[in-house]
Design a protein around this motif. Structure first.
Motif, PDB file in Angstrom:
ATOM      1  N   ALA A   1      49.505  15.604  32.435  1.00 58.53           N
ATOM      2  CA  ALA A   1      48.411  16.065  33.288  1.00 58.53           C
ATOM      3  C   ALA A   1      48.316  17.587  33.313  1.00 58.53           C
ATOM      4  O   ALA A   1      47.447  18.140  33.988  1.00 58.53           O
ATOM      5  CB  ALA A   1      48.601  15.536  34.702  1.00 58.53           C
ATOM      6  N   ILE A   2      49.176  18.270  32.580  1.00 60.95           N
ATOM      7  CA  ILE A   2      49.138  19.732  32.537  1.00 60.95           C
ATOM      8  C   ILE A   2      47.801  20.174  31.950  1.00 60.95           C
ATOM      9  O   ILE A   2      47.358  19.667  30.925  1.00 60.95           O
ATOM     10  CB  ILE A   2      50.303  20.286  31.698  1.00 60.95           C
ATOM     11  CG1 ILE A   2      51.618  20.005  32.391  1.00 60.95           C
ATOM     12  CG2 ILE A   2      50.124  21.785  31.443  1.00 60.95           C
ATOM     13  CD1 ILE A   2      52.833  20.373  31.572  1.00 60.95           C
TER      14      ILE A   2
ATOM     15  N   LYS B   1      44.540  15.131  38.471  1.00 67.64           N
ATOM     16  CA  LYS B   1      45.934  15.014  38.892  1.00 67.64           C
ATOM     17  C   LYS B   1      46.035  14.149  40.144  1.00 67.64           C
ATOM     18  O   LYS B   1      46.954  13.347  40.278  1.00 67.64           O
ATOM     19  CB  LYS B   1      46.526  16.396  39.155  1.00 67.64           C
ATOM     20  CG  LYS B   1      46.737  17.207  37.896  1.00 67.64           C
ATOM     21  CD  LYS B   1      47.297  18.574  38.218  1.00 67.64           C
ATOM     22  CE  LYS B   1      47.406  19.436  36.980  1.00 67.64           C
ATOM     23  NZ  LYS B   1      47.939  20.772  37.274  1.00 67.64           N
ATOM     24  N   GLY B   2      45.078  14.295  41.042  1.00 68.54           N
ATOM     25  CA  GLY B   2      45.056  13.484  42.257  1.00 68.54           C
ATOM     26  C   GLY B   2      44.862  12.011  41.961  1.00 68.54           C
ATOM     27  O   GLY B   2      45.478  11.152  42.598  1.00 68.54           O
TER      28      GLY B   2
ATOM     29  N   MET C   1      39.285   4.730  38.901  1.00 73.86           N
ATOM     30  CA  MET C   1      40.249   5.804  38.632  1.00 73.86           C
ATOM     31  C   MET C   1      40.648   5.803  37.157  1.00 73.86           C
ATOM     32  O   MET C   1      40.757   6.857  36.536  1.00 73.86           O
ATOM     33  CB  MET C   1      41.485   5.652  39.518  1.00 73.86           C
ATOM     34  CG  MET C   1      41.266   6.052  40.944  1.00 73.86           C
ATOM     35  SD  MET C   1      42.812   6.262  41.825  1.00 73.86           S
ATOM     36  CE  MET C   1      42.969   4.693  42.607  1.00 73.86           C
ATOM     37  N   ILE C   2      40.849   4.613  36.606  1.00 75.37           N
ATOM     38  CA  ILE C   2      41.219   4.507  35.189  1.00 75.37           C
ATOM     39  C   ILE C   2      40.105   5.065  34.310  1.00 75.37           C
ATOM     40  O   ILE C   2      40.367   5.768  33.333  1.00 75.37           O
ATOM     41  CB  ILE C   2      41.531   3.041  34.823  1.00 75.37           C
ATOM     42  CG1 ILE C   2      42.820   2.600  35.500  1.00 75.37           C
ATOM     43  CG2 ILE C   2      41.623   2.871  33.314  1.00 75.37           C
ATOM     44  CD1 ILE C   2      43.092   1.113  35.398  1.00 75.37           C
ATOM     45  N   ALA C   3      38.863   4.781  34.658  1.00 70.46           N
ATOM     46  CA  ALA C   3      37.733   5.262  33.858  1.00 70.46           C
ATOM     47  C   ALA C   3      37.696   6.788  33.808  1.00 70.46           C
ATOM     48  O   ALA C   3      37.342   7.371  32.782  1.00 70.46           O
ATOM     49  CB  ALA C   3      36.427   4.716  34.424  1.00 70.46           C
ATOM     50  N   LYS C   4      38.070   7.437  34.903  1.00 72.15           N
ATOM     51  CA  LYS C   4      38.036   8.900  34.954  1.00 72.15           C
ATOM     52  C   LYS C   4      39.170   9.550  34.169  1.00 72.15           C
ATOM     53  O   LYS C   4      39.044  10.688  33.730  1.00 72.15           O
ATOM     54  CB  LYS C   4      38.094   9.381  36.408  1.00 72.15           C
ATOM     55  CG  LYS C   4      36.866   9.033  37.203  1.00 72.15           C
ATOM     56  CD  LYS C   4      35.670   9.817  36.728  1.00 72.15           C
ATOM     57  CE  LYS C   4      34.467   9.563  37.609  1.00 72.15           C
ATOM     58  NZ  LYS C   4      33.321  10.354  37.198  1.00 72.15           N
TER      59      LYS C   4
ATOM     60  N   GLY D   1      50.168   6.435  41.224  1.00 70.65           N
ATOM     61  CA  GLY D   1      51.625   6.457  41.139  1.00 70.65           C
ATOM     62  C   GLY D   1      52.165   6.954  39.814  1.00 70.65           C
ATOM     63  O   GLY D   1      53.337   6.773  39.509  1.00 70.65           O
ATOM     64  N   LEU D   2      51.312   7.598  39.015  1.00 70.94           N
ATOM     65  CA  LEU D   2      51.736   8.110  37.713  1.00 70.94           C
ATOM     66  C   LEU D   2      52.105   9.584  37.854  1.00 70.94           C
ATOM     67  O   LEU D   2      51.244  10.430  38.056  1.00 70.94           O
ATOM     68  CB  LEU D   2      50.619   7.931  36.686  1.00 70.94           C
ATOM     69  CG  LEU D   2      50.248   6.479  36.396  1.00 70.94           C
ATOM     70  CD1 LEU D   2      48.977   6.407  35.586  1.00 70.94           C
ATOM     71  CD2 LEU D   2      51.377   5.770  35.694  1.00 70.94           C
ATOM     72  N   THR D   3      53.393   9.877  37.758  1.00 71.13           N
ATOM     73  CA  THR D   3      53.858  11.240  37.977  1.00 71.13           C
ATOM     74  C   THR D   3      54.400  11.896  36.713  1.00 71.13           C
ATOM     75  O   THR D   3      54.345  13.108  36.591  1.00 71.13           O
ATOM     76  CB  THR D   3      54.956  11.254  39.048  1.00 71.13           C
ATOM     77  OG1 THR D   3      55.988  10.346  38.663  1.00 71.13           O
ATOM     78  CG2 THR D   3      54.391  10.845  40.399  1.00 71.13           C
TER      79      THR D   3
END
Length: 59
Positions: A13-14, A21-22, A47-50, A28-30
């Protein structure tokens, strides 16, 4: 029993926006290669689509 989705974070997510990131944190993916199992709901699908370019989804 409703269906479940197995979601794996395959790219970091960098460099992504705070919204993305939110969304990842909301699922729950960190960390890279972390896998979570979530219920198949319209909210999770949205959320998955985004963040589709960052995750792998298995049904």
């Amino acid at each position: 029993m409703s269906a479940e989705l197995k979601i794996t974070l395959v790219r970091s997510a960098i460099g992504q926006s705070e919204k993305m990131k939110g969304r990842l944190l909301g699922m729950g993916l960190t960390k890279r290669e972390k896998t979570v199992t979530l219920q198949d709901t319209p909210e999770i699908r949205g959320m998955i689509a985004k963040v589709a370019h960052l995750v792998r989804v298995e049904e």
